[in-house]
Motif scaffolding. Structure first.
Motif, PDB file in Angstrom:
ATOM      1  N   TYR A 254      -3.541  -4.996  -9.007  1.00 31.05           N
ATOM      2  CA  TYR A 254      -2.760  -3.770  -9.118  1.00 31.05           C
ATOM      3  C   TYR A 254      -3.702  -2.568  -9.147  1.00 31.05           C
ATOM      4  CZ  TYR A 254       1.365  -6.481 -10.560  1.00 31.05           C
ATOM      5  OH  TYR A 254       2.440  -7.358 -10.615  1.00 31.05           O
ATOM      6  N   ALA A 255      -3.240  -1.472  -8.569  1.00 34.87           N
ATOM      7  CA  ALA A 255      -3.943  -0.213  -8.755  1.00 34.87           C
ATOM      8  C   ALA A 255      -3.820   0.191 -10.217  1.00 34.87           C
ATOM      9  CB  ALA A 255      -3.346   0.857  -7.854  1.00 34.87           C
ATOM     10  N   ASP A 256      -4.865   0.799 -10.756  1.00 36.10           N
ATOM     11  CA  ASP A 256      -4.838   1.196 -12.171  1.00 36.10           C
ATOM     12  C   ASP A 256      -3.659   2.112 -12.474  1.00 36.10           C
ATOM     13  OD1 ASP A 256      -8.472   1.409 -12.565  1.00 36.10           O
ATOM     14  OD2 ASP A 256      -7.086  -0.289 -12.734  1.00 36.10           O
ATOM     15  N   SER A 257      -3.298   2.950 -11.524  1.00 34.86           N
ATOM     16  CA  SER A 257      -2.255   3.950 -11.755  1.00 34.86           C
ATOM     17  C   SER A 257      -0.863   3.343 -11.903  1.00 34.86           C
ATOM     18  CB  SER A 257      -2.255   4.966 -10.616  1.00 34.86           C
ATOM     19  OG  SER A 257      -2.012   4.318  -9.381  1.00 34.86           O
TER      20      SER A 257
ATOM     21  N   ASP B 126      -3.731   3.645   0.205  1.00 36.23           N
ATOM     22  CA  ASP B 126      -4.383   2.907  -0.869  1.00 36.23           C
ATOM     23  C   ASP B 126      -3.535   1.714  -1.290  1.00 36.23           C
ATOM     24  OD1 ASP B 126      -5.433   6.005  -2.364  1.00 36.23           O
ATOM     25  OD2 ASP B 126      -6.622   4.620  -1.145  1.00 36.23           O
TER      26      ASP B 126
ATOM     27  N   VAL C  30      -1.513  -0.696  -3.646  1.00 39.75           N
ATOM     28  CA  VAL C  30      -0.690  -0.562  -4.846  1.00 39.75           C
ATOM     29  C   VAL C  30      -0.700  -1.886  -5.616  1.00 39.75           C
ATOM     30  CG1 VAL C  30       1.626  -0.128  -5.733  1.00 39.75           C
ATOM     31  CG2 VAL C  30       0.792   1.148  -3.750  1.00 39.75           C
TER      32      VAL C  30
ATOM     33  N   TYR D 231       0.861  -1.169   0.000  1.00 43.05           N
ATOM     34  CA  TYR D 231       0.000   0.000   0.000  1.00 43.05           C
ATOM     35  C   TYR D 231       0.904   1.228   0.000  1.00 43.05           C
ATOM     36  CZ  TYR D 231      -4.041  -2.867   1.378  1.00 43.05           C
ATOM     37  OH  TYR D 231      -5.051  -3.790   1.421  1.00 43.05           O
TER      38      TYR D 231
END
Length: 123
Positions: free
Chosen positions: A59-62, A46, A48, A37
């Motif tokens: 996975y985070a979209d970013s 958030d 990661v 995170y």
């Protein structure tokens, strides 16, 4: 119980790479979920990248296409390879692990955080 120790953070220029490591140690019976995170100043923590208890990888979209999570089950270690880093990736990165540890003769659930490692992306 269980301890999580992170390493690998630091200062890197935009476009650079870093590799984070997190080792879980203690009376571990199982590591059911483990991952990373991050928390930037003034923002919430958030996810990661995670290995979930269901066996999938999220996975985070970013970070999709730039970050890769991997693990060494024999060493209870998870890694985060971060490539093409951007200033917006600057944050404290935290390792999280959940599973069972041995408490005497009983297995007990744990859900622990590491102490965090700073990642700063700046020119």
């Amino acid at each position: 119980q269980v301890q999580l120790v992170e390493s690998g953070g630091g200062l890197v220029q935009p476009g650079g790479s870093l590799r984070l490591s997190c080792v879980a140690s203690g009376s571990i019976v199982s590591v059911n979920a483990m991952g990373w995170y991050r928390q930037a100043p003034g923002k919430e923590r958030d996810v990661v990248a995670m290995f979930t208890s269901g066996g999938s990888t999220n996975y985070a979209d970013s970070v999709k296409g730039r970050f890769t999570i991997s693990r060494d089950n024999a060493k209870n270690t998870v890694y985060l390879q971060m490539n093409s880093l951007k200033p917006e990736d600057t944050a404290v990165y935290y390792c999280n692990a959940a599973g069972y540890y041995r408490d005497g003769y009983l297995p007990r659930w744990y859900d622990y955080w590491g102490q965090g490692t700073q990642v700063t992306v700046s020119s």
